[in-house]
Design a protein around this motif. Structure first.
Motif, PDB file in Angstrom:
ATOM      1  N   SER A  33       0.543  -1.056  -0.022  1.00 38.35           N
ATOM      2  CA  SER A  33      -0.453   0.076  -0.286  1.00 38.35           C
ATOM      3  C   SER A  33       0.927   1.087  -0.221  1.00 38.35           C
ATOM      4  O   SER A  33       0.218   2.772  -1.100  1.00 38.35           O
ATOM      5  CB  SER A  33      -1.004   0.363   1.341  1.00 38.35           C
ATOM      6  N   ALA A  34       1.478   1.011   0.975  1.00 37.93           N
ATOM      7  CA  ALA A  34       3.000   2.060   0.585  1.00 37.93           C
ATOM      8  C   ALA A  34       3.166   2.414  -0.496  1.00 37.93           C
ATOM      9  O   ALA A  34       3.821   4.314  -1.199  1.00 37.93           O
ATOM     10  CB  ALA A  34       4.040   2.266   1.553  1.00 37.93           C
ATOM     11  N   MET A  35       3.665   2.180  -1.307  1.00 37.75           N
ATOM     12  CA  MET A  35       4.102   2.053  -2.661  1.00 37.75           C
ATOM     13  C   MET A  35       3.191   2.139  -3.688  1.00 37.75           C
ATOM     14  O   MET A  35       3.924   1.860  -4.844  1.00 37.75           O
ATOM     15  CB  MET A  35       4.735   0.743  -2.367  1.00 37.75           C
ATOM     16  N   GLU A  36       1.994   2.073  -3.207  1.00 31.57           N
ATOM     17  CA  GLU A  36       0.232   2.160  -4.623  1.00 31.57           C
ATOM     18  C   GLU A  36       0.821   3.785  -5.187  1.00 31.57           C
ATOM     19  O   GLU A  36       1.038   4.508  -3.915  1.00 31.57           O
ATOM     20  CB  GLU A  36      -0.111   2.118  -4.107  1.00 31.57           C
ATOM     21  N   PRO A  37       1.060   3.654  -6.420  1.00 38.59           N
ATOM     22  CA  PRO A  37       0.555   5.088  -6.660  1.00 38.59           C
ATOM     23  C   PRO A  37       0.222   6.144  -6.088  1.00 38.59           C
ATOM     24  O   PRO A  37      -1.343   6.061  -5.816  1.00 38.59           O
ATOM     25  CB  PRO A  37       0.062   5.138  -9.095  1.00 38.59           C
ATOM     26  N   GLN A  38       0.245   7.503  -5.877  1.00 43.03           N
ATOM     27  CA  GLN A  38      -0.631   8.709  -5.278  1.00 43.03           C
ATOM     28  C   GLN A  38      -2.178   8.742  -6.011  1.00 43.03           C
ATOM     29  O   GLN A  38      -2.758   9.492  -5.166  1.00 43.03           O
ATOM     30  CB  GLN A  38      -0.379   9.688  -4.817  1.00 43.03           C
ATOM     31  N   SER A  39      -2.046   8.398  -7.313  1.00 42.59           N
ATOM     32  CA  SER A  39      -2.867   8.748  -8.320  1.00 42.59           C
ATOM     33  C   SER A  39      -4.370   7.393  -8.024  1.00 42.59           C
ATOM     34  O   SER A  39      -5.253   8.253  -7.888  1.00 42.59           O
ATOM     35  CB  SER A  39      -2.822   9.000  -9.850  1.00 42.59           C
TER      36      SER A  39
END
Length: 203
Positions: A33-39
């Motif tokens: 989740s931490a590395m999921e694209p912010q978009s």
């Protein structure tokens, strides 16, 4: 690339990093989740304005996370590590199987993981463990615990409010049901039904 990440993890395991494998797998799951694209996280809070169904977006987020380099590295860890050794191998430690520790950590992320991708990765990890170690997990006391955590999360609805995530949990629950001891399965189902009846009475 995903292949590069996976190969790097595999090479590390090959030179004897089994004593770190529980931490590595935990970090990979937590990082989903931490590395999921912010978009994507932004879109999650603006589905109405962007005319996207929430379930559709969540399903896409899970699929993207499962195709990510982190998921590839996680798959390689499970595939190539020797989880049937104990934490006490080589001196010190509790003597608990690494497999058992990975299962328990994954269960923690099922219940308390932050983010859709992390919890989906935890479910996928347990399914992968069942596929690779069905005999060992059939005899593992924590398998019943994993089944009950997933089933009770689905029963309450509050813990798993996402339909795509619930589908991932159901897949893992089905995999566990195939290997769990019949008596343990019966006991877990009784606990689940009892809890559900208590919730029904309170509503």
């Amino acid at each position: 690339t995903g292949t590069g990440a996976g190969t790097g993890i595999e090479n590390s395991i090959d030179i004897g990093l089994n004593k770190y494998i529980v931490k590595i797998i935990s970090t990979l799951i937590e990082s989903m989740s931490a590395m999921e694209p912010q978009s994507l996280q932004y879109m999650q809070f603006h589905t109405s304005r962007m005319q996207i169904q929430q379930d559709e977006l969540e399903s896409m987020r899970i699929k993207l996370s499962q195709a990510s380099p982190l998921q590839d590295a996680l798959n390689q860890c499970i595939k190539h590590s020797n989880l049937l050794v104990t934490t006490g191998s080589g001196g010190g430690g509790s003597g608990e199987l690494l497999l058992s520790k990975v299962l328990l950590r994954s269960c923690d992320y099922l219940s308390n993981g932050v983010g859709l991708a992390t919890r989906a990765a935890a479910a996928t990890t347990i399914t992968s463990l069942v596929d690779k170690f069905p005999i060992e997990l059939r005899k593992n006391r924590n398998t019943e615990k994993a089944f009950y955590i997933i089933s009770s999360s689905l029963a309450t609805g509050a813990v798993v409010s996402s339909k795509p995530l619930a589908q991932a949990f159901l897949g893992t629950m089905g995999a566990l049901a195939k290997i769990i001891d019949p008596i343990a399965l019966h006991n877990a189902c009784i606990k689940l039904l009892t809890r559900q009846m208590e919730l029904d009475r309170q509503s």
